[in-house]
Design a protein around this motif. Sequence first.
Motif, PDB file in Angstrom:
ATOM      1  N   VAL A   4       0.858  -1.179   0.000  1.00 44.80           N
ATOM      2  CA  VAL A   4       0.000   0.000   0.000  1.00 44.80           C
ATOM      3  C   VAL A   4       0.900   1.236   0.000  1.00 44.80           C
ATOM      4  O   VAL A   4       1.877   1.301   0.744  1.00 44.80           O
ATOM      5  CB  VAL A   4      -0.967   0.019   1.201  1.00 44.80           C
ATOM      6  N   GLU A   5       0.562   2.209  -0.828  1.00 44.90           N
ATOM      7  CA  GLU A   5       1.420   3.376  -1.033  1.00 44.90           C
ATOM      8  C   GLU A   5       0.614   4.666  -0.913  1.00 44.90           C
ATOM      9  O   GLU A   5      -0.532   4.739  -1.335  1.00 44.90           O
ATOM     10  CB  GLU A   5       2.052   3.324  -2.428  1.00 44.90           C
ATOM     11  N   TYR A   6       1.261   5.697  -0.322  1.00 50.21           N
ATOM     12  CA  TYR A   6       0.725   7.066  -0.291  1.00 50.21           C
ATOM     13  C   TYR A   6      -0.636   7.134   0.406  1.00 50.21           C
ATOM     14  O   TYR A   6      -1.511   7.899   0.012  1.00 50.21           O
ATOM     15  CB  TYR A   6       0.656   7.641  -1.710  1.00 50.21           C
ATOM     16  N   THR A   7      -0.789   6.335   1.442  1.00 51.16           N
ATOM     17  CA  THR A   7      -2.024   6.319   2.214  1.00 51.16           C
ATOM     18  C   THR A   7      -1.974   7.394   3.304  1.00 51.16           C
ATOM     19  O   THR A   7      -1.072   8.214   3.356  1.00 51.16           O
ATOM     20  CB  THR A   7      -2.211   4.942   2.860  1.00 51.16           C
ATOM     21  N   GLY A   8      -2.960   7.344   4.208  1.00 52.45           N
ATOM     22  CA  GLY A   8      -2.919   8.197   5.396  1.00 52.45           C
ATOM     23  C   GLY A   8      -3.667   9.500   5.284  1.00 52.45           C
ATOM     24  O   GLY A   8      -3.329  10.469   5.978  1.00 52.45           O
ATOM     25  N   ALA A   9      -4.690   9.566   4.434  1.00 54.10           N
ATOM     26  CA  ALA A   9      -5.497  10.786   4.354  1.00 54.10           C
ATOM     27  C   ALA A   9      -6.070  11.105   5.741  1.00 54.10           C
ATOM     28  O   ALA A   9      -6.426  10.217   6.510  1.00 54.10           O
ATOM     29  CB  ALA A   9      -6.617  10.614   3.335  1.00 54.10           C
ATOM     30  N   THR A  10      -6.188  12.400   6.049  1.00 55.18           N
ATOM     31  CA  THR A  10      -6.472  12.846   7.405  1.00 55.18           C
ATOM     32  C   THR A  10      -7.757  13.647   7.487  1.00 55.18           C
ATOM     33  O   THR A  10      -7.973  14.579   6.707  1.00 55.18           O
ATOM     34  CB  THR A  10      -5.300  13.711   7.919  1.00 55.18           C
ATOM     35  N   PHE A  11      -8.627  13.259   8.434  1.00 55.71           N
ATOM     36  CA  PHE A  11      -9.776  14.088   8.792  1.00 55.71           C
ATOM     37  C   PHE A  11      -9.350  15.130   9.833  1.00 55.71           C
ATOM     38  O   PHE A  11      -9.655  16.305   9.725  1.00 55.71           O
ATOM     39  CB  PHE A  11     -10.895  13.221   9.385  1.00 55.71           C
ATOM     40  N   SER A  12      -8.658  14.648  10.889  1.00 58.24           N
ATOM     41  CA  SER A  12      -8.199  15.498  11.990  1.00 58.24           C
ATOM     42  C   SER A  12      -7.046  14.789  12.673  1.00 58.24           C
ATOM     43  O   SER A  12      -6.686  13.658  12.305  1.00 58.24           O
ATOM     44  CB  SER A  12      -9.328  15.736  12.993  1.00 58.24           C
ATOM     45  N   ASN A  13      -6.459  15.409  13.701  1.00 56.33           N
ATOM     46  CA  ASN A  13      -5.351  14.779  14.414  1.00 56.33           C
ATOM     47  C   ASN A  13      -5.759  13.473  15.082  1.00 56.33           C
ATOM     48  O   ASN A  13      -4.921  12.616  15.359  1.00 56.33           O
ATOM     49  CB  ASN A  13      -4.781  15.736  15.461  1.00 56.33           C
ATOM     50  N   ASP A  14      -7.048  13.321  15.383  1.00 56.70           N
ATOM     51  CA  ASP A  14      -7.537  12.118  16.061  1.00 56.70           C
ATOM     52  C   ASP A  14      -8.220  11.146  15.118  1.00 56.70           C
ATOM     53  O   ASP A  14      -8.731  10.109  15.559  1.00 56.70           O
ATOM     54  CB  ASP A  14      -8.517  12.509  17.175  1.00 56.70           C
ATOM     55  N   LYS A  15      -8.253  11.465  13.838  1.00 57.48           N
ATOM     56  CA  LYS A  15      -8.969  10.619  12.894  1.00 57.48           C
ATOM     57  C   LYS A  15      -8.185  10.592  11.585  1.00 57.48           C
ATOM     58  O   LYS A  15      -8.349  11.463  10.727  1.00 57.48           O
ATOM     59  CB  LYS A  15     -10.393  11.136  12.675  1.00 57.48           C
ATOM     60  N   GLU A  16      -7.335   9.579  11.474  1.00 55.64           N
ATOM     61  CA  GLU A  16      -6.452   9.472  10.319  1.00 55.64           C
ATOM     62  C   GLU A  16      -6.418   8.024   9.839  1.00 55.64           C
ATOM     63  O   GLU A  16      -6.426   7.091  10.643  1.00 55.64           O
ATOM     64  CB  GLU A  16      -5.021   9.902  10.682  1.00 55.64           C
ATOM     65  N   PHE A  17      -6.347   7.859   8.554  1.00 55.74           N
ATOM     66  CA  PHE A  17      -6.136   6.536   7.987  1.00 55.74           C
ATOM     67  C   PHE A  17      -4.678   6.118   8.173  1.00 55.74           C
ATOM     68  O   PHE A  17      -3.763   6.953   8.120  1.00 55.74           O
ATOM     69  CB  PHE A  17      -6.461   6.519   6.499  1.00 55.74           C
ATOM     70  N   ASN A  18      -4.461   4.833   8.359  1.00 57.43           N
ATOM     71  CA  ASN A  18      -3.133   4.238   8.292  1.00 57.43           C
ATOM     72  C   ASN A  18      -2.995   3.517   6.945  1.00 57.43           C
ATOM     73  O   ASN A  18      -3.954   3.433   6.183  1.00 57.43           O
ATOM     74  CB  ASN A  18      -2.940   3.235   9.428  1.00 57.43           C
ATOM     75  N   GLY A  19      -1.802   2.983   6.685  1.00 54.89           N
ATOM     76  CA  GLY A  19      -1.660   2.178   5.482  1.00 54.89           C
ATOM     77  C   GLY A  19      -2.616   1.000   5.512  1.00 54.89           C
ATOM     78  O   GLY A  19      -3.470   0.834   4.651  1.00 54.89           O
ATOM     79  N   VAL A  20      -2.480   0.171   6.542  1.00 52.74           N
ATOM     80  CA  VAL A  20      -3.423  -0.916   6.797  1.00 52.74           C
ATOM     81  C   VAL A  20      -3.841  -0.824   8.254  1.00 52.74           C
ATOM     82  O   VAL A  20      -2.987  -0.785   9.145  1.00 52.74           O
ATOM     83  CB  VAL A  20      -2.821  -2.307   6.520  1.00 52.74           C
ATOM     84  N   SER A  21      -5.142  -0.790   8.516  1.00 57.22           N
ATOM     85  CA  SER A  21      -5.691  -0.743   9.875  1.00 57.22           C
ATOM     86  C   SER A  21      -6.462  -2.034  10.115  1.00 57.22           C
ATOM     87  O   SER A  21      -7.384  -2.367   9.359  1.00 57.22           O
ATOM     88  CB  SER A  21      -6.635   0.451  10.039  1.00 57.22           C
ATOM     89  N   LEU A  22      -6.094  -2.759  11.191  1.00 55.59           N
ATOM     90  CA  LEU A  22      -6.736  -4.028  11.514  1.00 55.59           C
ATOM     91  C   LEU A  22      -7.466  -3.871  12.848  1.00 55.59           C
ATOM     92  O   LEU A  22      -6.831  -3.818  13.912  1.00 55.59           O
ATOM     93  CB  LEU A  22      -5.708  -5.151  11.582  1.00 55.59           C
ATOM     94  N   PHE A  23      -8.784  -3.781  12.803  1.00 56.47           N
ATOM     95  CA  PHE A  23      -9.614  -3.548  13.975  1.00 56.47           C
ATOM     96  C   PHE A  23     -10.232  -4.870  14.429  1.00 56.47           C
ATOM     97  O   PHE A  23     -11.109  -5.423  13.757  1.00 56.47           O
ATOM     98  CB  PHE A  23     -10.732  -2.561  13.645  1.00 56.47           C
ATOM     99  N   GLY A  24      -9.775  -5.395  15.559  1.00 54.29           N
ATOM    100  CA  GLY A  24     -10.360  -6.613  16.097  1.00 54.29           C
ATOM    101  C   GLY A  24     -10.291  -7.795  15.151  1.00 54.29           C
ATOM    102  O   GLY A  24     -11.188  -8.637  15.140  1.00 54.29           O
ATOM    103  N   VAL A  25      -9.232  -7.896  14.392  1.00 53.10           N
ATOM    104  CA  VAL A  25      -9.100  -8.970  13.406  1.00 53.10           C
ATOM    105  C   VAL A  25      -8.610 -10.237  14.100  1.00 53.10           C
ATOM    106  O   VAL A  25      -7.709 -10.200  14.945  1.00 53.10           O
ATOM    107  CB  VAL A  25      -8.154  -8.550  12.269  1.00 53.10           C
TER     108      VAL A  25
END
Length: 756
Positions: free
Chosen positions: A200-221
Amino acid sequence: MTFYKKANNFYSQLKFKKMKKVLFTLILMFATGAFVVSCSGDDDSGSTASCTDGVQNGDETGIDCGGSCTPCTSANLSGDVIADTTLDASLDYELTGAYVVKSGASLTIPAGTVIKATGGTAAYIAVERGAQIFINGTSANPVVMTSASANPAPGDWGGLVICGDAPTNKGNNVTSEVADLQYGGTTANDNSGSIRYLRVEYTGATFSNDKEFNGVSLFGVGSGTTFEFVQSFEGGDDGIEFFGGTVNGENLVSTNSGDDSIDFADGWAGNGENWYISGGAKAGIEGSNNGDNGNAAPVTNTTLSNITVVGPVTEGALFYKEGGGNFTIDNFYTSNVNVGITVSDTDAEAAARIENGDLTITNIQFADAPTDLDITNYTGANQSFFTEGIATGAGNGAASPDWAAGWTRGLDNSGASSTQNLAGEITGDVTLSADVEYQLTSSFYVRSGGSLTIPAGTTIKATGGTAAFIAVERGAQIFVNGTATNPVVMTSGAATPAPADWGGLVICGDAPTNKGTNVTSEVADLQYGGNTANDNSGSIRYLRVEYTGATFSNDKEFNGVSLFGVGSGTTFEYVQSLNGGDDGIEFFGGTVSGNFLVSIGSGDDSIDFADGWAGNGDSWYISKGAKAGIEGSNNGDNGNATPVTTTTLSNITVVGPVTEGALFFKEGGGNFTITNFYTEGVDLGVNISSTDAEAAVRIEANALSINPMQFSSPATGFEQTNYGGVNQSFITVGDNTGAGNGAAEPTWANRWATGF
């Protein structure tokens, strides 16, 4: 009228076989909601045939598109997927919005698939709890999710979000930080699918300092999920982050993350092995328990082994924070870090765990450490929670590990240890990988009905003289998807490359020529020529071919790129021939246009066209050629053959000296209109043989017009033209900039072309 009544009415109007296909397609489209289509074609009644399986074929969809259907080459991704869906590695996917795999559905992405995203926070791929994703990359053909921007940058798009039903210490049915999906439950072995060889490349778009995408986010996987051989490259926030769950992460790479490189928290109970981290802005690894309650249960509990962190890092090779957890780490190699292990002095829960022996690090090595290295900033009583030693880290210390070769980006061995031979022929759709070095050891044919896609940055090195070439058969397609910063390069594999080291690129089409139809190409022995003026052999953009032109005989030689009867449906632009042994680029009839072409150092003519070519050309830069700058002719056997070569050329530069003229109008010439023609250092402007009666007739009939043509710094003995006929006004002398900057490199050639 309900959907099914409409389908039944439609059924009564069609033959039984076709009806079954239509009804199935309509039900599938209804079931899959917003799943996108890629391309379409209209039949005589105005019906649209959607490309549902990678082929725009009316018979596949139940709609007759009158025989004008063509293969799809691209598709958009957005909306919800609620049926099992498999992508097609031969298509160019653009992620234009949120693409969410809903519970009960699965998304399968085969090796070599590339997905390019636009739209910042609006563009991401998410897998809902209860859904599955299967990323089936390989080391030679990883799956790539990247930015569609011409100038990609961190934060261009969201990233990949996967939600599962495994435990977290945030509770059950928690809403993910991004994508607004529920995660967390009691199924420790929950299975969200399998992810292997993903970049994954050039990820991480940001809503705010507390709400940001990571490259890969694994929630309760859950631990039933496979997650290995994954790289985050140039992400705007964390590279890879585990939010609770039990999934393991093996053979992970994080390169140039804008925040932490690999992060885990919220009661993660998975393990990690073989992590290679470099270029991150903050912590190499950030490991925590819970940001709201450092003692929340279940406590983060992990065993990590074979870890490399290459600094500098501002928050430590390991940042043990927010209660930390139970960590056992072995074989931990760091290089050029200024802080080894960071613990906040206000983190009482983390300190309590260190004192209790819950953090244990054995064989941690601090290589190339600065003089002010703090192995740890922890000042508590227990200073024996780490043991220094000799470590190999992820495999090779600070150097890129062997297991990362070929499928990663930004590492010393990205692609370096992964080589493949190209030889033989393909009949299906094949996509190469920019991270593989290809050795062209023999002829490589793309047969009719097949396609070859070559992504930006791919290099192909050829050996074998006339035996090594790439040929695209009539009815096949090639897609060279280079960019200005990452052109596709086809070059010599010799240690000391020279002109004629290998053949070149040959493309054959079905467009008209004045040689007839079903003609055999001079090289590669393929049939070309037909009646399809708009024939489409694919798209070639930002390609450089070097050291081509291997020779069988004086009458049978490869050019850099040879286009035999190629049609106007083909894109051919931003192409350079460098140091070819014969002509640089040659059009043998056909209707394809050529724009932004460069030919430097050709052993014969620089750009050549003949045999009734009916395309146009704009922005050509030519220098250091041995003979003619441009050789334009009609037919070597019959100067009056039809269709007659007819072209409009504009913005042309030819830098001499040349032995056969800036333009050699020969073998009947044709109908040429040329504007903005700049020459420098030429001894002959326009060359017409004294024995070429057909060419002379056309000049007298005003079939050749050049206005304006500039002769800058002409050579000694300069002649504007050697034509001795009555009409001497076919040239109008005047200043112009030629291809853009006169004799200098044009701005449009910056970065991808060379040899100026």
